[in-house]
Design an enzyme around this catalytic site. Structure first.
Site, PDB file in Angstrom:
ATOM      1  N   HIS A 185       0.854  -1.191   0.000  1.00  0.00           N
ATOM      2  CA  HIS A 185       0.000   0.000   0.000  1.00  0.00           C
ATOM      3  C   HIS A 185       0.883   1.232   0.000  1.00  0.00           C
ATOM      4  O   HIS A 185       1.968   1.215   0.591  1.00  0.00           O
ATOM      5  CB  HIS A 185      -0.904   0.003   1.240  1.00  0.00           C
ATOM      6  CG  HIS A 185      -2.078   0.908   1.084  1.00  0.00           C
ATOM      7  ND1 HIS A 185      -2.010   2.251   1.349  1.00  0.00           N
ATOM      8  CD2 HIS A 185      -3.339   0.657   0.652  1.00  0.00           C
ATOM      9  CE1 HIS A 185      -3.200   2.791   1.092  1.00  0.00           C
ATOM     10  NE2 HIS A 185      -4.012   1.845   0.663  1.00  0.00           N
ATOM     11  N   GLU A 203      -7.871  -5.137  -0.554  1.00  0.00           N
ATOM     12  CA  GLU A 203      -8.406  -5.910  -1.677  1.00  0.00           C
ATOM     13  C   GLU A 203      -8.356  -7.418  -1.433  1.00  0.00           C
ATOM     14  O   GLU A 203      -9.121  -8.166  -2.030  1.00  0.00           O
ATOM     15  CB  GLU A 203      -7.635  -5.585  -2.964  1.00  0.00           C
ATOM     16  CG  GLU A 203      -7.559  -4.121  -3.306  1.00  0.00           C
ATOM     17  CD  GLU A 203      -8.875  -3.553  -3.798  1.00  0.00           C
ATOM     18  OE1 GLU A 203      -9.927  -4.069  -3.398  1.00  0.00           O
ATOM     19  OE2 GLU A 203      -8.831  -2.593  -4.570  1.00  0.00           O
TER      20      GLU A 203
END
Ligand code: ACO
Length: 377
Positions: free
Chosen positions: A256, A314
């Site tokens: 991320h 996700e």
């Protein structure tokens, strides 16, 4: 920052103030509308989350009823929009392309000319747009939205034609709330840039959908599910990860830009997914999911010792949405159905204290070239 300093990808640059959400990438804390994400995601209905972002407080029971009814009354789309979606389905366009086309057409026939109405209309219409496209893709007639159902329940209804059970509604609502807003991510920023020109919120939503489509942003959960299914079949998570990293691929669902620890939304969604799979889903598949996460995080640490690569939102999105029965092709559009609440709240926030977004670029091209006529080149 001087004209000459370049922050690639605007990393580390603060360009706006917001009261909508706050991310602490070092500790892995996410606050949405003042609530820890765990608190909001597990307790709120989607309508309450949207009201919270718009008004900066929770609604009273009466306000919630009114807000819910207002959104429910804006769900239908006209024939013009349906025609666009039928065409997208006939041409087998990806769902995000269909959503972009439908979003662009969403204001047709509403006569709305104020930003608050645009915002509510776009939020209310997104599930109908996605479901209408999907039903055409499946060779089915689209369904009229049901005003008596909550936002999340209606989304599942217009997709499947069946009234969903409470567990599915609660699972989807947990997801919608967990991802409704997340600081100045690429799609939210894209929308704020559009609004900063004093353009309209429907145009901003269209830009945001375009930004969300990419695999580095919202396009990851579909590939995550493919990966999990492949590993479940092979029973060899380690081999899968090693092969992918040897090929120089990025492992979808990990890493991320902001978090240096496990994405807090991953925890919320993994608990929600676990409830699903334990209560009658494919429990063995969920065991694979958990085992894969452990193996992948360990091998990513070996692969990139200088950069902590942890599970992002996700990863468990894929497991949860698959459990609820959302078609894989609609994972990213379902992300948009959630995030549009944040996009619209950011648009209204930008408008309330607007300054045109206009950064600079450092020029690295040639200068002083002399023109050569075309016949002499
Ligand atoms: N798998 C393998 N290696 C990775 C991964 C990954 N998932 N993520 C980052 N890396 C590596 C990069 O290759 C890079 O290595 P290098 O320095 O040798 O080139 C290093 O780690 C640093 O990566 P950056 O590109 O600087 O990380 P950035 O902040 O730009 O990327 C991103 C963040 C895009 C999410 C990235 O981690 C990624 O591509 N992940 C996979 C896709 C994904 O899961 N996307 C969903 C994100 S969540 C969301 O948007 C809602």
């Amino acid at each position: 920052m001087s004209d000459q300093e370049v922050s690639r990808g605007l990393e580390g640059v603060t360009v706006a103030e917001t009261r909508l959400s706050r991310i602490d990438g070092e500790t892995g804390e996410l606050t949405i509308g003042g609530f820890p994400v765990e608190e909001l995601a597990t307790n709120a209905t989607y309508e309450e989350s949207v009201f919270l972002l718009f008004e900066d407080r929770l609604p009273t029971a009466g306000e919630l009823d009114e807000f819910r009814a207002d959104l429910a009354g804006r769900r239908s789309i006209g024939d013009e929009v349906r025609d666009v979606l039928r065409r997208a389905a006939d041409e087998e366009r990806p769902a995000m392309d269909a959503l972009r086309m439908g979003a662009a057409a969403a204001s047709l026939g509403t006569g709305a000319d104020d930003s608050g109405e645009d915002a509510r209309r776009v939020i209310a219409a997104f599930p109908t747009i996605v479901a209408t496209y999907w039903r055409y893709r499946e060779g089915e007639d689209p369904l009229e939205p049901r005003e008596d159902l909550r936002h999340a329940a209606n989304y599942l209804y217009v997709l499947t034609g069946e009234e969903p059970d409470d567990a599915a509604v609660r699972g989807l609502e947990t997801y919608l709330n967990a991802v409704i807003d997340h600081g100045l991510n690429a799609s939210t920023f894209a929308g704020r840039v559009v609004v900063s020109t004093e353009s309209d919120l429907v145009s901003a939503a269209t830009a945001s959908v375009g930004a969300l489509k990419g695999p580095l942003h919202g396009g990851a959960p579909g590939p995550v599910l493919d990966m999990l299914r492949a590993v479940h079949e092979s029973g060899d998570p380690e081999g899968y990860v090693r092969d992918a990293l040897d090929r120089g691929e990025r492992l979808m669902g990990f890493g991320h830009r902001v978090y240096r620890v496990r994405d807090p939304r991953a925890a919320v969604l993994s608990s929600a997914a676990e409830r699903f799979y334990e209560a009658g889903g494919d429990a063995e598949f969920f065991e694979t999911v958990r085992a894969f996460e452990d193996v992948a995080v360990g091998l990513l640490a070996e692969h990139k010792p200088d950069r902590r690569l942890e599970t992002n939102v996700e990863f468990y999105t894929a497991a949860l949405l698959a459990g609820i029965g959302v078609p894989q092709e609609l994972f990213t559009t379902t992300f948009a159905v959630a995030r549009v609440g944040g996009w619209m709240a950011h648009g209204l926030e930008q408008l309330a204290d607007n300054r045109l977004v206009r950064p600079r670029a450092r020029y690295v091209g040639d200068t002083g070239r002399e023109w050569t006529p075309v016949e002499d080149r």
